[in-house]
Design a protein around this motif. Sequence first.
Motif, PDB file in Angstrom:
ATOM      1  N   VAL A  27      -9.183 -16.303   8.768  1.00 10.58           N
ATOM      2  CA  VAL A  27      -8.730 -17.667   8.873  1.00 10.58           C
ATOM      3  C   VAL A  27      -8.114 -18.152   7.688  1.00 10.58           C
ATOM      4  CG1 VAL A  27      -9.562 -19.941   9.068  1.00 10.58           C
ATOM      5  CG2 VAL A  27     -10.679 -18.016  10.357  1.00 10.58           C
ATOM      6  N   GLU A  28      -8.201 -17.853   6.500  1.00  9.90           N
ATOM      7  CA  GLU A  28      -7.461 -18.213   5.362  1.00  9.90           C
ATOM      8  C   GLU A  28      -6.168 -17.813   5.201  1.00  9.90           C
ATOM      9  OE1 GLU A  28      -8.518 -20.036   2.514  1.00  9.90           O
ATOM     10  OE2 GLU A  28     -10.744 -20.457   2.994  1.00  9.90           O
ATOM     11  N   ALA A  29      -6.099 -16.201   5.689  1.00  6.34           N
ATOM     12  CA  ALA A  29      -4.710 -15.821   5.873  1.00  6.34           C
ATOM     13  C   ALA A  29      -3.948 -16.524   6.755  1.00  6.34           C
ATOM     14  CB  ALA A  29      -4.721 -14.389   6.098  1.00  6.34           C
ATOM     15  N   ALA A  30      -4.371 -16.855   7.982  1.00  6.52           N
ATOM     16  CA  ALA A  30      -3.741 -17.740   9.072  1.00  6.52           C
ATOM     17  C   ALA A  30      -3.463 -19.164   8.519  1.00  6.52           C
ATOM     18  CB  ALA A  30      -4.528 -17.825  10.505  1.00  6.52           C
ATOM     19  N   LEU A  31      -4.315 -19.719   7.614  1.00  7.57           N
ATOM     20  CA  LEU A  31      -3.982 -21.016   7.200  1.00  7.57           C
ATOM     21  C   LEU A  31      -2.940 -21.118   5.971  1.00  7.57           C
ATOM     22  CD1 LEU A  31      -7.449 -22.645   7.585  1.00  7.57           C
ATOM     23  CD2 LEU A  31      -5.497 -23.023   8.934  1.00  7.57           C
ATOM     24  N   GLN A  32      -2.508 -20.135   5.281  1.00  8.47           N
ATOM     25  CA  GLN A  32      -1.742 -20.162   4.514  1.00  8.47           C
ATOM     26  C   GLN A  32      -0.218 -20.729   4.623  1.00  8.47           C
ATOM     27  OE1 GLN A  32      -1.282 -15.936   2.963  1.00  8.47           O
ATOM     28  NE2 GLN A  32      -2.801 -16.397   1.338  1.00  8.47           N
ATOM     29  N   PRO A  33       0.207 -20.533   5.802  1.00  8.56           N
ATOM     30  CA  PRO A  33       1.666 -21.186   5.938  1.00  8.56           C
ATOM     31  C   PRO A  33       1.466 -23.081   6.132  1.00  8.56           C
ATOM     32  CG  PRO A  33       1.299 -19.469   7.527  1.00  8.56           C
ATOM     33  CD  PRO A  33       0.064 -19.420   6.742  1.00  8.56           C
ATOM     34  N   PHE A  34       0.116 -23.389   6.374  1.00  2.52           N
ATOM     35  CA  PHE A  34      -0.006 -24.788   6.405  1.00  2.52           C
ATOM     36  C   PHE A  34      -0.864 -25.317   5.046  1.00  2.52           C
ATOM     37  CE2 PHE A  34      -0.557 -22.614  10.358  1.00  2.52           C
ATOM     38  CZ  PHE A  34       0.351 -23.178  11.248  1.00  2.52           C
ATOM     39  N   GLU A  35      -0.600 -24.222   4.146  1.00  7.64           N
ATOM     40  CA  GLU A  35      -1.445 -24.657   2.844  1.00  7.64           C
ATOM     41  C   GLU A  35      -2.871 -25.510   3.004  1.00  7.64           C
ATOM     42  OE1 GLU A  35       1.524 -26.776   0.409  1.00  7.64           O
ATOM     43  OE2 GLU A  35       2.968 -25.301   0.943  1.00  7.64           O
ATOM     44  N   LEU A  36      -3.553 -24.996   3.727  1.00  4.60           N
ATOM     45  CA  LEU A  36      -5.066 -25.475   4.141  1.00  4.60           C
ATOM     46  C   LEU A  36      -5.784 -24.486   3.572  1.00  4.60           C
ATOM     47  CD1 LEU A  36      -4.521 -27.049   7.523  1.00  4.60           C
ATOM     48  CD2 LEU A  36      -5.033 -28.295   5.267  1.00  4.60           C
ATOM     49  N   SER A  37      -7.030 -24.800   3.275  1.00  2.37           N
ATOM     50  CA  SER A  37      -8.160 -23.896   3.139  1.00  2.37           C
ATOM     51  C   SER A  37      -8.969 -23.692   4.094  1.00  2.37           C
ATOM     52  CB  SER A  37      -9.075 -24.237   1.776  1.00  2.37           C
ATOM     53  OG  SER A  37      -9.702 -25.434   2.108  1.00  2.37           O
ATOM     54  N   GLY A  38     -10.041 -23.153   4.484  1.00  2.00           N
ATOM     55  CA  GLY A  38     -10.806 -23.000   5.526  1.00  2.00           C
ATOM     56  C   GLY A  38     -11.927 -24.239   5.624  1.00  2.00           C
ATOM     57  N   ALA A  39     -12.215 -24.928   4.590  1.00  2.00           N
ATOM     58  CA  ALA A  39     -12.908 -26.244   4.587  1.00  2.00           C
ATOM     59  C   ALA A  39     -11.973 -27.427   4.814  1.00  2.00           C
ATOM     60  CB  ALA A  39     -13.756 -26.422   3.060  1.00  2.00           C
ATOM     61  N   GLN A  40     -10.987 -27.267   4.474  1.00  2.00           N
ATOM     62  CA  GLN A  40      -9.877 -28.267   4.520  1.00  2.00           C
ATOM     63  C   GLN A  40      -9.503 -28.337   6.102  1.00  2.00           C
ATOM     64  OE1 GLN A  40      -6.887 -27.429   1.973  1.00  2.00           O
ATOM     65  NE2 GLN A  40      -7.310 -28.942   0.507  1.00  2.00           N
ATOM     66  N   TYR A  41      -9.354 -27.133   6.773  1.00  2.00           N
ATOM     67  CA  TYR A  41      -9.185 -27.131   8.041  1.00  2.00           C
ATOM     68  C   TYR A  41     -10.477 -27.369   8.962  1.00  2.00           C
ATOM     69  CZ  TYR A  41      -8.139 -24.992  12.931  1.00  2.00           C
ATOM     70  OH  TYR A  41      -8.154 -24.621  14.266  1.00  2.00           O
ATOM     71  N   GLY A  42     -11.365 -26.925   8.657  1.00  2.23           N
ATOM     72  CA  GLY A  42     -12.716 -27.428   9.087  1.00  2.23           C
ATOM     73  C   GLY A  42     -12.958 -28.822   9.178  1.00  2.23           C
ATOM     74  N   ALA A  43     -12.433 -29.459   8.080  1.00  2.39           N
ATOM     75  CA  ALA A  43     -12.900 -31.042   7.960  1.00  2.39           C
ATOM     76  C   ALA A  43     -11.752 -31.813   8.763  1.00  2.39           C
ATOM     77  CB  ALA A  43     -12.574 -31.386   6.702  1.00  2.39           C
ATOM     78  N   LEU A  44     -10.628 -31.226   8.957  1.00  5.38           N
ATOM     79  CA  LEU A  44      -9.403 -31.864   9.992  1.00  5.38           C
ATOM     80  C   LEU A  44     -10.048 -31.666  11.464  1.00  5.38           C
ATOM     81  CD1 LEU A  44      -6.364 -30.661   8.340  1.00  5.38           C
ATOM     82  CD2 LEU A  44      -7.193 -33.307   8.291  1.00  5.38           C
ATOM     83  N   VAL A  45     -10.326 -30.467  11.653  1.00  3.73           N
ATOM     84  CA  VAL A  45     -10.837 -30.256  13.129  1.00  3.73           C
ATOM     85  C   VAL A  45     -11.968 -31.116  13.701  1.00  3.73           C
ATOM     86  CG1 VAL A  45     -11.897 -28.596  14.782  1.00  3.73           C
ATOM     87  CG2 VAL A  45      -9.816 -27.919  13.201  1.00  3.73           C
ATOM     88  N   PHE A  46     -12.972 -31.140  12.454  1.00  2.00           N
ATOM     89  CA  PHE A  46     -14.242 -31.783  12.992  1.00  2.00           C
ATOM     90  C   PHE A  46     -13.816 -33.517  13.053  1.00  2.00           C
ATOM     91  CE2 PHE A  46     -18.277 -34.410  11.864  1.00  2.00           C
ATOM     92  CZ  PHE A  46     -19.080 -33.644  12.884  1.00  2.00           C
ATOM     93  N   VAL A  47     -13.071 -33.872  12.064  1.00  2.00           N
ATOM     94  CA  VAL A  47     -12.690 -35.365  12.159  1.00  2.00           C
ATOM     95  C   VAL A  47     -11.899 -35.713  13.510  1.00  2.00           C
ATOM     96  CG1 VAL A  47     -11.412 -37.284  11.270  1.00  2.00           C
ATOM     97  CG2 VAL A  47     -12.923 -35.891   9.885  1.00  2.00           C
TER      98      VAL A  47
END
Length: 151
Positions: A27-47
Amino acid sequence: MNTSRALPGHDFGLAASRFHRATRQAVEAALQPFELSGAQYGALVFVDRNPRTSNADLARFLLITPQALGRVTAQLGVRGLLVRDADEAIGRRRPLALTPLGTRVVREAEPAVERAQQQLLSPLTTEQQLAFLHALDACTPFPDSPGKDLT
């Protein structure tokens, strides 16, 4: 003589830890182009799925401390992806909301994360994947949220 082997806690813990690490790396590798960490992505998705959520609910969902969540939400705020809605405040509680940019970033990142997760789960059949996800949800419930229907 019973030759079946009980599931020792150590073996389960090791397997769960390895799966968690493999998932996190993918997941972290997939998020690199978006400059997001797993926790940041999880927060965005949850909100995104739980509009007007509180910091407390988000911290509980992500299984992180309120202090760690403060860092995550601050970083997302600086990037213009997440805001605290002062107009919707209830007492001291100021609900979190995605900005239009935050919504766009979630929509763009979701397919990359889904591909990474699907690759990790590819050795399983579709039925096994659903059973696995249901089992994980059963072991880590979050009763305050409707969650995502897996079917």
